[in-house]
Design a protein around this motif. Structure first.
Motif, PDB file in Angstrom:
ATOM      1  N   ASN A   1       0.837  -1.219   0.000  1.00 39.41           N
ATOM      2  CA  ASN A   1       0.000   0.000   0.000  1.00 39.41           C
ATOM      3  C   ASN A   1       0.860   1.252   0.000  1.00 39.41           C
TER       4      ASN A   1
ATOM      5  N   PHE B   1     -13.051  -1.893  -0.352  1.00 43.23           N
ATOM      6  CA  PHE B   1     -12.823  -0.464  -0.542  1.00 43.23           C
ATOM      7  C   PHE B   1     -11.439  -0.277  -1.105  1.00 43.23           C
ATOM      8  N   SER B   2     -11.438   0.279  -2.332  1.00 50.67           N
ATOM      9  CA  SER B   2     -10.145   0.495  -2.975  1.00 50.67           C
ATOM     10  C   SER B   2     -10.253   1.712  -3.861  1.00 50.67           C
ATOM     11  N   THR B   3      -9.131   2.423  -3.967  1.00 44.01           N
ATOM     12  CA  THR B   3      -9.120   3.571  -4.882  1.00 44.01           C
ATOM     13  C   THR B   3      -8.255   3.222  -6.088  1.00 44.01           C
ATOM     14  N   LYS B   4      -7.960   1.923  -6.206  1.00 41.59           N
ATOM     15  CA  LYS B   4      -7.000   1.543  -7.245  1.00 41.59           C
ATOM     16  C   LYS B   4      -7.661   0.863  -8.456  1.00 41.59           C
TER      17      LYS B   4
ATOM     18  N   THR C   1      -8.008  -5.099  -5.040  1.00 34.28           N
ATOM     19  CA  THR C   1      -9.233  -5.813  -4.682  1.00 34.28           C
ATOM     20  C   THR C   1      -9.934  -5.129  -3.515  1.00 34.28           C
TER      21      THR C   1
ATOM     22  N   LEU D   1      -6.296  -4.409   3.430  1.00 37.77           N
ATOM     23  CA  LEU D   1      -6.375  -3.894   4.798  1.00 37.77           C
ATOM     24  C   LEU D   1      -7.394  -4.653   5.633  1.00 37.77           C
TER      25      LEU D   1
HETATM   26  N1  LIG Z   1      -0.276   3.790   2.538  1.00 33.42           N
HETATM   27  C1  LIG Z   1      -1.394   4.215   1.916  1.00 33.42           C
HETATM   28  N2  LIG Z   1      -1.400   5.445   1.327  1.00 33.42           N
HETATM   29  C2  LIG Z   1      -2.500   5.872   0.672  1.00 33.42           C
HETATM   30  N3  LIG Z   1      -3.636   5.172   0.564  1.00 33.42           N
HETATM   31  C3  LIG Z   1      -3.682   3.936   1.123  1.00 33.42           C
HETATM   32  C4  LIG Z   1      -2.585   3.415   1.828  1.00 33.42           C
HETATM   33  N4  LIG Z   1      -2.937   2.169   2.298  1.00 33.42           N
HETATM   34  C5  LIG Z   1      -4.201   1.978   1.887  1.00 33.42           C
HETATM   35  N5  LIG Z   1      -4.675   3.015   1.173  1.00 33.42           N
HETATM   36  C6  LIG Z   1      -5.986   3.179   0.621  1.00 33.42           C
HETATM   37  O1  LIG Z   1      -6.829   2.179   1.106  1.00 33.42           O
HETATM   38  C7  LIG Z   1      -7.442   1.447   0.078  1.00 33.42           C
HETATM   39  C8  LIG Z   1      -7.696   0.058   0.535  1.00 33.42           C
HETATM   40  O2  LIG Z   1      -6.469  -0.607   0.695  1.00 33.42           O
HETATM   41  P1  LIG Z   1      -6.410  -2.146   0.574  1.00 33.42           P
HETATM   42  O3  LIG Z   1      -5.055  -2.590   0.776  1.00 33.42           O
HETATM   43  O4  LIG Z   1      -7.489  -2.746   1.388  1.00 33.42           O
HETATM   44  O5  LIG Z   1      -6.886  -2.360  -0.896  1.00 33.42           O
HETATM   45  P2  LIG Z   1      -6.023  -2.108  -2.229  1.00 33.42           P
HETATM   46  O6  LIG Z   1      -4.604  -1.837  -1.928  1.00 33.42           O
HETATM   47  O7  LIG Z   1      -6.778  -1.034  -2.978  1.00 33.42           O
HETATM   48  O8  LIG Z   1      -6.176  -3.419  -3.024  1.00 33.42           O
HETATM   49  P3  LIG Z   1      -5.250  -4.726  -2.805  1.00 33.42           P
HETATM   50  O9  LIG Z   1      -4.639  -4.594  -1.490  1.00 33.42           O
HETATM   51  O10 LIG Z   1      -6.227  -5.846  -2.896  1.00 33.42           O
HETATM   52  O11 LIG Z   1      -4.267  -4.681  -3.923  1.00 33.42           O
HETATM   53  C9  LIG Z   1      -6.502   1.655  -1.020  1.00 33.42           C
HETATM   54  O12 LIG Z   1      -7.163   1.505  -2.292  1.00 33.42           O
HETATM   55  C10 LIG Z   1      -5.978   3.029  -0.861  1.00 33.42           C
HETATM   56  O13 LIG Z   1      -6.884   3.961  -1.405  1.00 33.42           O
END
Ligand SMILES: Nc1ncnc2c1ncn2[C@@H]1O[C@H](COP(=O)(O)OP(=O)(O)OP(=O)(O)O)[C@@H](O)[C@H]1O
Ligand SMILES: [Mg+2]
Length: 666
Positions: free
Chosen positions: A561, A609-612, A617, A621
């Protein structure tokens, strides 16, 4: 500080001064009274005695005249000259005697009282004056002396000079009785008469002689000089004497304003009434001509006992009044000096009272405004010293009480804050757990149903792809199917992972080692992202009991992340330490990435919840959250958009007993 309206010092000085002033006032009154009743009374007594002395002088003078006349009447030349009627000799001899003896008149009559010789005025003779002295000698045959009034006519016979000397202009004084004559023309005489006998002892005549008192100052000055020894007070005679004809001064040493003898001035009606009319002596204060005197008057009677004038003596009152004034001034001088002295003494003595009281008042005022550090420094061994000591004890007690109360308030506030925070965390945790639990069930069901079809799709797709020799476009589509299905499969696996929550297999480890081994895998990734990794690991951390694989998974998620957030490179700092409370080991992941908007912070632990977009996915978190929860730990986020994010993982310390229980119950 307020200034008191009636300070103690002023009160003390005022009350002492009042005592002194009242005391002095009373003493002064008593003093004046004493002077009045003793000194002034004594003075009055003295003047009464002085009047006696004056009378003695007067009578002495009279007696001298009588002796002179008597001795002259016995001389032989008179017997002889009368026998042969030698008037010439009589005139000669009598004139000589008159001059020698200093008599104003010396006159010889025959045995009928007719004038034979007037030594002073020999031309006039042969008349028979109405004269009680002559009558008295003729009838008694004995010598006599008396004060008599001589009429103007008779004076004319004695001589013009006597007529003139007797004339006195009367000067009325404001208090004198009204009178319609303006001039005294009679003469007052001390006159002595003695019989003249022939050798056979037959009365052949009367010799009389005397002195006129008008403007004759012999007696009054003798009184002044013998009774008062001529003493002066401020250029004035202390003692004065006067002979009055009726009420007018005919012989006196009382002076008028011009410094001349106050001849012709008249006595007050009051004195006149008492002395001349009633025949009573007068003793008392009187305003004589131009000053106050202690005076004594007594009547002067003629040979028939009729009052014809007064004899007076007087003492200046000024010396006595000045004495009294001096006493008053002295008393008040003492009073003023006493008040001044007292003020000085009172100032210093009251300082010892007022200073500590002021200090106490100031300190009390400050205490009232909340300053409990006030102490007073009073070293006196009296009630005020005791008060100061009590005050200090009181402020110490007050301060202790206040301090206790304040620290109690502080601890309470702190505790409330802590509890609130804990409650909030517990609530958040509950909400999250609730979400997880329900989602977990759903995900588990869905994943279970989808996993088998997906597996068969994948297997079959691979089989088809292996044997496919046809159109390249179709082959690409087939690959796309395999990719997407793989992706679906990984979501499902993630879901299963999330939902499965298999019990952790814990071992006791050093957390730093877990961090290091995770980083070995992640380093290449970091390089690709141009991210520098900084480590700040505490050396002597206590060991903790964790499921190594699961915690590695958490750390990997967090690092991924962070790398995603720093697309243009940056620094990731990994820090490990013992928590401030000492109850867990903290691992912090601090990146300098884009940060998380406030609105998203509450959502990042939600599944999916994801902004990616398709690259994420949204399970990373939420899986991590579940794992940390299984370890009874905490995961916390702090972030600021544009600056970076810090994720803190807190893992509880290994506790043997607690662990045992868990194992038993698990
Ligand atoms: N270190 C960080 N800096 C900025 N945003 C973060 C950070 N960690 C998490 N996020 C935000 O939280 C969201 C959820 O994180 P999470 O790890 O659950 O999902 P993801 O990273 O989007 O997908 P995946 O982990 O399945 O690849 C992210 O999409 C991002 O927007
Ligand atoms: Mg992620």
């Amino acid at each position: 500080m307020l200034t008191p309206r009636f300070p103690i010092r002023a009160k003390l000085i005022a009350s002492f001064s009042v005592v002194i002033i009242v005391g002095v006032f009373i003493s002064t009154m008593i003093g004046i009274n004493l002077i009045g009743s003793t000194i002034i009374k004594q003075a009055q007594e003295k003047v009464r005695l002085d009047l006696n002395s004056a009378r003695e002088v007067y009578l002495g003078e009279s007696e001298i005249i009588r002796t002179k006349v008597r001795l002259t009447a016995e001389r032989f030349f008179i017997k002889e000259a009368v026998a042969i009627n030698d008037t010439e000799r009589l005139r000669r001899e009598l004139r000589a005697i008159r001059e020698e003896e200093g008599l104003d008149i010396l006159t010889l009559t025959d045995n009928q009282g007719r004038i034979m010789v007037r030594a002073h005025n020999p031309e006039v003779y042969g008349d028979r004056p109405i004269d009680h002295v002559i009558d008295h000698v003729l009838t008694s045959g004995e010598s006599v002396v008396a004060t008599v009034i001589v009429s103007e006519d008779e004076l004319a016979k004695i001589g013009d000079d006597y007529l003139k000397r007797a004339r006195i202009t009367l000067i009325p004084t404001p208090k004198s009785r009204p009178l319609n004559i303006t001039e005294e023309r009679q003469g007052m005489f001390i006159k002595a008469g003695a019989p003249v006998f022939d050798y056979a002892g037959k009365l052949i005549g009367v010799l009389y002689g005397g002195n006129m008192l008008n403007r004759n100052y012999g007696i009054v000055d003798k009184v002044k000089n013998t009774v008062y020894l001529g003493e002066m007070y401020k250029d004035r005679d202390i003692g004065t004497a006067t002979i009055f004809l009726d009420d007018a001064r005919i012989s006196t040493n009382v002076l008028n304003i011009d410094g001349e003898r106050a001849i012709g001035t008249r006595v007050s009606e009051e004195v006149y009434e008492q002395v001349v009319v009633d025949g009573e002596p007068w003793v008392g204060r009187a305003f004589v001509v131009n000053a106050w005197y202690m005076t004594a008057y007594e009547p002067i009677r003629n040979i028939d006992g009729k009052i014809i004038g007064m004899l007076y003596v007087g003492m200046l009152e000024a010396p006595y009044i000045d004495l009294r004034n001096k006493v008053v001034v002295t008393f008040w001088g003492i009073a003023i000096i006493s008040v001044l002295l007292l003020s000085v003494i009172a100032y210093y003595t009251t300082s010892n009272i007022v200073r500590p009281v002021k200090a106490l008042a100031r300190a009390t005022e400050k205490v009232a405004h909340g300053d409990m550090s006030q102490r007073v420094d009073i070293n006196t061994h009296d009630e005020i010293g005791f008060l100061g000591e009590s005050f200090n004890q009181m402020t110490v007690a007050l301060q202790e009480a206040t301090d206790g109360y304040q620290s109690l308030t502080r601890t309470l506030e702190q505790k409330v804050a802590e509890k609130t925070k804990e409650l909030q965390a517990a609530q958040d945790f509950l909400i999250q757990s609730e979400k997880m639990a329900s989602l977990g069930k759903l995900a588990a069901g869905v994943a279970h149903e989808i996993n088998n079809p997906l597996t068969s799709i994948l297997i079959n797709s691979h089989l088809i792809l292996e044997k496919f020799k046809g159109d390249a476009t179709l082959k690409d589509n087939l690959k796309l199917i395999i990719d997407e299905t793989t992706r679906c499969s990984s979501i499902v696996n993630g879901l299963l992972e999330f939902a499965r929550q298999t019990p952790p297999e814990k071992t006791v480890v050093d957390i730093n080692r877990i961090i290091e081994s995770t980083l070995i895998i992640m380093e290449t990734q970091a390089l690709v992202h141009k991210v520098r990794i900084k480590k700040d690991l505490a050396g002597d951390l206590p060991q903790i009991q964790i499921d190594v694989n699961k915690i590695k998974q958490v750390f990997t998620n967090l690092i991924l992340n962070a790398l995603d957030a720093m697309s243009d490179g940056g620094t990731l700092t990994i820090l490990s330490r013992l928590s401030s409370g000492g109850d867990c080991v903290e691992v912090k992941f601090h990146d300098t990435g884009k940060g998380i908007p406030k609105d998203n912070i509450s959502k990042i632990f939600d599944p999916f919840f994801s902004t990616k977009g398709t690259k994420g996915t949204g399970l990373g978190l939420s899986i991590s959250y579940g794992i940390i929860q299984q370890h009874n730990g905490k995961i916390d986020v702090q972030s600021e958009v544009g600056k970076g994010t810090t994720i803190t993982v807190c893992l509880p310390l290994f506790e043997f007993k607690k662990d045992k229980k868990e194992e038993n119950s698990g």
